[in-house]
Design an enzyme around this catalytic site. Structure first.
Site, PDB file in Angstrom:
ATOM      1  N   LEU A  57      -1.078  -7.050  20.236  1.00  0.00           N
ATOM      2  CA  LEU A  57      -2.252  -7.077  19.344  1.00  0.00           C
ATOM      3  C   LEU A  57      -1.913  -7.753  18.014  1.00  0.00           C
ATOM      4  O   LEU A  57      -2.328  -7.307  16.946  1.00  0.00           O
ATOM      5  CB  LEU A  57      -2.809  -5.670  19.106  1.00  0.00           C
ATOM      6  CG  LEU A  57      -3.350  -4.945  20.333  1.00  0.00           C
ATOM      7  CD1 LEU A  57      -3.937  -3.593  19.925  1.00  0.00           C
ATOM      8  CD2 LEU A  57      -4.392  -5.769  21.070  1.00  0.00           C
TER       9      LEU A  57
ATOM     10  N   ALA B 211     -12.318 -11.881  28.207  1.00  0.00           N
ATOM     11  CA  ALA B 211     -12.170 -12.979  29.154  1.00  0.00           C
ATOM     12  C   ALA B 211     -12.516 -12.457  30.534  1.00  0.00           C
ATOM     13  O   ALA B 211     -12.160 -11.322  30.895  1.00  0.00           O
ATOM     14  CB  ALA B 211     -10.742 -13.522  29.134  1.00  0.00           C
TER      15      ALA B 211
ATOM     16  N   GLY C  58     -10.623  -2.244  26.594  1.00  0.00           N
ATOM     17  CA  GLY C  58     -11.023  -2.400  27.982  1.00  0.00           C
ATOM     18  C   GLY C  58     -12.490  -2.073  28.193  1.00  0.00           C
ATOM     19  O   GLY C  58     -13.244  -1.846  27.237  1.00  0.00           O
ATOM     20  N   PRO C  59     -12.930  -2.028  29.452  1.00  0.00           N
ATOM     21  CA  PRO C  59     -14.354  -1.834  29.745  1.00  0.00           C
ATOM     22  C   PRO C  59     -14.918  -0.518  29.235  1.00  0.00           C
ATOM     23  O   PRO C  59     -16.080  -0.466  28.822  1.00  0.00           O
ATOM     24  CB  PRO C  59     -14.417  -1.923  31.273  1.00  0.00           C
ATOM     25  CG  PRO C  59     -13.013  -1.732  31.751  1.00  0.00           C
ATOM     26  CD  PRO C  59     -12.141  -2.263  30.671  1.00  0.00           C
TER      27      PRO C  59
ATOM     28  N   SER D 200     -12.533  -8.813  35.013  1.00  0.00           N
ATOM     29  CA  SER D 200     -11.571  -8.918  33.915  1.00  0.00           C
ATOM     30  C   SER D 200     -10.135  -8.771  34.388  1.00  0.00           C
ATOM     31  O   SER D 200      -9.196  -8.966  33.612  1.00  0.00           O
ATOM     32  CB  SER D 200     -11.862  -7.864  32.849  1.00  0.00           C
ATOM     33  OG  SER D 200     -11.764  -6.559  33.409  1.00  0.00           O
TER      34      SER D 200
ATOM     35  N   GLU E 118     -16.022 -19.899  -7.655  1.00  0.00           N
ATOM     36  CA  GLU E 118     -16.569 -20.691  -8.753  1.00  0.00           C
ATOM     37  C   GLU E 118     -15.546 -20.887  -9.861  1.00  0.00           C
ATOM     38  O   GLU E 118     -15.409 -21.984 -10.423  1.00  0.00           O
ATOM     39  CB  GLU E 118     -17.825 -20.029  -9.315  1.00  0.00           C
ATOM     40  CG  GLU E 118     -18.976 -19.916  -8.335  1.00  0.00           C
ATOM     41  CD  GLU E 118     -18.995 -18.597  -7.599  1.00  0.00           C
ATOM     42  OE1 GLU E 118     -20.089 -18.080  -7.339  1.00  0.00           O
ATOM     43  OE2 GLU E 118     -17.907 -18.065  -7.270  1.00  0.00           O
TER      44      GLU E 118
END
Length: 332
Positions: A199, A149, A264-265, A156, A47
């Site tokens: 990363l 993905a 990971g999983p 994967s 603002e």
């Protein structure tokens, strides 16, 4: 309001722990006089930035803002004071501020004779640039998006562990842009040891983007000195153990609001089982492998009656891939 949303989206990731707010000031004739977005912590709120640009044209005009103007003094004075001092006649905001110390700006303005309308495009704002901050404000913990993905059959990686590239180049570029807007990326030591990822957030030519998130590696296994995640491209935080709640508490203490889970999983399963995933962002590639690791590991589900249920909020194409965004609705 959509212009204010677009402005707020451009600063997402630069304002934490403050919200990425956008504001458009219209003059008395309804013409745009000023546009602003929240600056990094210690800087002016949206603002104030918009009012400075508008100058005297703000008098008798309208301020359109994505979040209810704050009514408290923190690092900066209350935005309600700035709006009243500028002579703004009307304020329209989307989301209401849920924080006890800052809420109530709408009522303060009404008491001062300013017309206030709330809720305009609130859902669009709450599911967009303010999604993570509103979660943080309500829970005290970062908002976690699990990004992965996978192939059409949910793999994967292939049996030999290769996973480059399951997703398409447009999907990978989109993920890098997303990385540049979050506060932290979380991965497990297993992923780091297996894939040696950077990363980091990079452009399509592999160059580092201007803004880099905190890299967070969770687990007890030591990393080799030459691991890419330990380079000087961005800060890296090593967190032993693997309790998702402890990870989020540690990140909250650092002011991290928006977190991208790319583990990971096993790590993903732990976060899902703990109820610590607040959005799933899946890139489904038109590919079949038939075997290999799945995207999600053990997540505390023994039968269909215990399944984690999700609502698909958006499905779009990303190159040849299908991009699915889903939010949790409960179990069973």
């Amino acid at each position: 309001m959509r212009s204010a949303i677009a402005v707020s989206e451009r600063v997402r990731g630069t304002t934490s722990p403050n919200p990425p707010v956008g504001c458009v000031v219209l003059d008395a004739a309804g013409e745009v006089a000023g546009v602003g977005a929240t600056q990094p912590p210690g800087g002016p709120h949206a603002e104030v930035v918009a009012l400075r640009e508008a100058g005297e044209r703000a008098a008798g005009g309208t301020a359109v803002v994505t979040l209810e103007p704050c009514a408290h003094t923190g690092r900066t004075p209350p935005c309600t004071d700035a709006l009243r001092a500028a002579g703004v006649a009307r304020v329209v905001h989307a989301a209401s501020d849920p924080t006890p110390q800052a809420a109530g700006g709408g009522e303060v303005l009404r008491a001062a004779g300013v017309a206030v309308r709330s809720g305009l495009l609130a859902e669009e704002v709450e599911q967009g640039p303010l999604r993570a901050w509103l979660h943080f404000a309500r829970t005290g913990r970062p908002h976690v998006t699990w990004k992965y993905a996978a192939t059409l059959d949910g793999r994967s990686a292939a049996v030999d562990g290769t996973s480059k590239w399951i997703s398409s180049a447009p999907s990978r570029a989109e993920v890098h842009r997303l990385r540049a807007r979050v506060d932290a990326i979380v991965a497990g030591t297993g992923t780091v040891l297996a894939d040696d990822p950077h990363l980091t957030a990079r452009d399509e030519d592999g160059r580092l983007l201007d803004r880099q998130p905190l890299r967070v590696v969770v687990g007890d296994r030591p990393l080799p000195p030459g691991a890419r995640v330990l380079d000087d491209a961005a800060e890296t935080l090593l967190l032993p153990g693997g309790d998702p709640a402890a990870v989020l508490d540690a990140l909250a203490a650092r002011g991290a609001v928006d977190v991208l889970l790319e583990g990971g999983p096993r790590l993903a399963g732990a976060f899902v089982a703990a109820g610590c995933v607040h959005r799933v962002l899946a890139y489904i590639a038109p590919m079949l492998l038939g075997s290999g690791p799945t995207a999600l590991g053990e997540a505390g589900v023994a039968s269909i009656s215990q399944a984690w249920r999700w609502r698909i909020e958006r499905t779009t194409m990303s190159g040849p891939d299908v991009r699915v965004s889903a939010v949790p609705i409960g179990r069973g």
